[in-house]
Design a protein around this motif. Sequence first.
Motif, PDB file in Angstrom:
ATOM      1  N   ASP A 117       0.837  -1.197   0.000  1.00 49.46           N
ATOM      2  CA  ASP A 117       0.000   0.000   0.000  1.00 49.46           C
ATOM      3  C   ASP A 117       0.871   1.246   0.000  1.00 49.46           C
ATOM      4  OD1 ASP A 117      -2.235  -1.548   0.027  1.00 49.46           O
ATOM      5  OD2 ASP A 117      -2.865  -1.054   2.072  1.00 49.46           O
ATOM      6  N   VAL A 118       0.399   2.285  -0.679  1.00 50.13           N
ATOM      7  CA  VAL A 118       1.123   3.564  -0.736  1.00 50.13           C
ATOM      8  C   VAL A 118       0.353   4.603   0.067  1.00 50.13           C
ATOM      9  CG1 VAL A 118       1.992   5.389  -2.226  1.00 50.13           C
ATOM     10  CG2 VAL A 118       2.125   3.022  -2.988  1.00 50.13           C
ATOM     11  N   LEU A 119       1.013   5.198   1.040  1.00 55.02           N
ATOM     12  CA  LEU A 119       0.405   6.221   1.887  1.00 55.02           C
ATOM     13  C   LEU A 119       0.897   7.607   1.471  1.00 55.02           C
ATOM     14  CD1 LEU A 119       0.839   4.598   5.431  1.00 55.02           C
ATOM     15  CD2 LEU A 119      -0.951   4.203   3.728  1.00 55.02           C
ATOM     16  N   LYS A 120      -0.012   8.558   1.474  1.00 57.95           N
ATOM     17  CA  LYS A 120       0.371   9.955   1.270  1.00 57.95           C
ATOM     18  C   LYS A 120       0.597  10.571   2.645  1.00 57.95           C
ATOM     19  CE  LYS A 120      -1.526  11.002  -3.258  1.00 57.95           C
ATOM     20  NZ  LYS A 120      -0.174  11.213  -3.796  1.00 57.95           N
ATOM     21  N   ILE A 121       1.859  10.834   2.961  1.00 58.85           N
ATOM     22  CA  ILE A 121       2.231  11.329   4.282  1.00 58.85           C
ATOM     23  C   ILE A 121       2.713  12.771   4.161  1.00 58.85           C
ATOM     24  CG2 ILE A 121       3.802  11.041   6.238  1.00 58.85           C
ATOM     25  CD1 ILE A 121       3.779   8.073   5.764  1.00 58.85           C
ATOM     26  N   ARG A 122       2.048  13.650   4.912  1.00 62.83           N
ATOM     27  CA  ARG A 122       2.464  15.061   4.930  1.00 62.83           C
ATOM     28  C   ARG A 122       3.358  15.295   6.137  1.00 62.83           C
ATOM     29  NH1 ARG A 122      -1.770  19.931   5.591  1.00 62.83           N
ATOM     30  NH2 ARG A 122      -1.569  19.251   7.762  1.00 62.83           N
ATOM     31  N   VAL A 123       4.513  15.896   5.888  1.00 66.36           N
ATOM     32  CA  VAL A 123       5.457  16.181   6.961  1.00 66.36           C
ATOM     33  C   VAL A 123       5.780  17.668   6.987  1.00 66.36           C
ATOM     34  CG1 VAL A 123       6.466  13.875   6.792  1.00 66.36           C
ATOM     35  CG2 VAL A 123       7.514  15.771   5.537  1.00 66.36           C
ATOM     36  N   ALA A 124       6.092  18.157   8.177  1.00 64.98           N
ATOM     37  CA  ALA A 124       6.609  19.526   8.351  1.00 64.98           C
ATOM     38  C   ALA A 124       8.119  19.424   8.484  1.00 64.98           C
ATOM     39  CB  ALA A 124       5.996  20.165   9.587  1.00 64.98           C
ATOM     40  N   ARG A 125       8.832  20.237   7.683  1.00 64.54           N
ATOM     41  CA  ARG A 125      10.292  20.193   7.675  1.00 64.54           C
ATOM     42  C   ARG A 125      10.846  21.613   7.486  1.00 64.54           C
ATOM     43  NH1 ARG A 125      12.790  16.707   2.987  1.00 64.54           N
ATOM     44  NH2 ARG A 125      11.756  15.047   4.185  1.00 64.54           N
ATOM     45  N   GLY A 126      11.444  22.137   8.565  1.00 62.35           N
ATOM     46  CA  GLY A 126      12.086  23.447   8.465  1.00 62.35           C
ATOM     47  C   GLY A 126      11.172  24.553   7.986  1.00 62.35           C
ATOM     48  N   GLY A 127       9.944  24.586   8.472  1.00 59.90           N
ATOM     49  CA  GLY A 127       9.015  25.637   8.079  1.00 59.90           C
ATOM     50  C   GLY A 127       8.264  25.352   6.797  1.00 59.90           C
ATOM     51  N   LYS A 128       8.572  24.248   6.132  1.00 63.89           N
ATOM     52  CA  LYS A 128       7.876  23.863   4.913  1.00 63.89           C
ATOM     53  C   LYS A 128       7.064  22.595   5.153  1.00 63.89           C
ATOM     54  CE  LYS A 128      11.476  25.708   1.861  1.00 63.89           C
ATOM     55  NZ  LYS A 128      12.419  25.388   0.752  1.00 63.89           N
ATOM     56  N   ARG A 129       6.105  22.377   4.263  1.00 64.98           N
ATOM     57  CA  ARG A 129       5.303  21.162   4.327  1.00 64.98           C
ATOM     58  C   ARG A 129       5.435  20.395   3.022  1.00 64.98           C
ATOM     59  NH1 ARG A 129       2.814  24.419   7.956  1.00 64.98           N
ATOM     60  NH2 ARG A 129       2.008  23.384   9.834  1.00 64.98           N
ATOM     61  N   LEU A 130       5.707  19.112   3.145  1.00 68.93           N
ATOM     62  CA  LEU A 130       5.891  18.248   1.986  1.00 68.93           C
ATOM     63  C   LEU A 130       4.933  17.063   2.068  1.00 68.93           C
ATOM     64  CD1 LEU A 130       9.799  18.034   2.109  1.00 68.93           C
ATOM     65  CD2 LEU A 130       8.445  19.617   0.728  1.00 68.93           C
TER      66      LEU A 130
END
Length: 316
Positions: A288-301
Amino acid sequence: DTEMANSKPADHLPPDRFGYQGFLIQQGNVRTLISRDGYRLNQVSTQVKVQRDAQTQNRTFELLRNVGAIEKVEFSDRTIAPDELGSFFEVTGNLTQLTFANCDLKPLAESKVAWPNRIMTVEVKDSTLTADQTKPILAISGLSKLIFQNCEVAPGALDKFNESKNLVSMEFSSMEISSQLFQSLANLNRVTSLQLSGVKFDKDDYQKLLAARPELEVVFTARAFLGVRGPLNVGLDDPGCEISTVIPNSGAAEAGILEGDVIESVNGQRIIRFEDLRIQVAQHVPGDVLKIRVARGGKRLTLDVKLKDVSTAPQY
């Protein structure tokens, strides 16, 4: 045919009292019994699988006397007839678990099968379970654990198990649990243990179950492996989901998740603590492929992370 041709003369079973023969083939710890009329019985340790397209006749189970002590039996892709079970129980004195895989249990619903009280576990998989089909299962007085794998449970079917006096454990695997099923689970007061593996559900429904049954022990058995860890001093229920370790060669590492990233959501579901992340991963299977949103150094990916099998996870 190949297996029959390669079987040794010593493996050839003499004609039984019904006048037919079979072959017993040993390959490692797997013993395969093939009868002349097309039955195939596989025994791994003390487990046997019974398969055939047509309805089984009582005489087939005479061959089980040549297989040995049987503890677990799976009936697959078949219609179960009441009379065959009677003969079957006569030759399986150690039987403790029955599995019905894509089986029609309707013929058993109105029958008076004498279920041995030594049967403690019943598994239903690749099937649709209706309220009527619960009758033969409820007739098993020793039933303490019920397993559903890749099943569709019809409305009202689960409620019937309130009648089971010894049922204390349930397991769901590779299926979806609806709001209605969660409500039924909340009413099964005798059930004290619930195991979930690769099960999809709404988090709010799950939280309602916990609120209604705070004493219920819920165990998630992960089949898929993400590949991240949090700080050792952060518990599952502590706020925050900052990653302190990314496991090499894991799905998380290959997708580009880094140490220090804070996971904010998975497939659009908000992640507040590591427990939320664990629940999300537990609902999925390898691949399965999950779409994971992360916060990194003031940005969101947003990263696409392909889950791997839990067996590939390193042991610590």
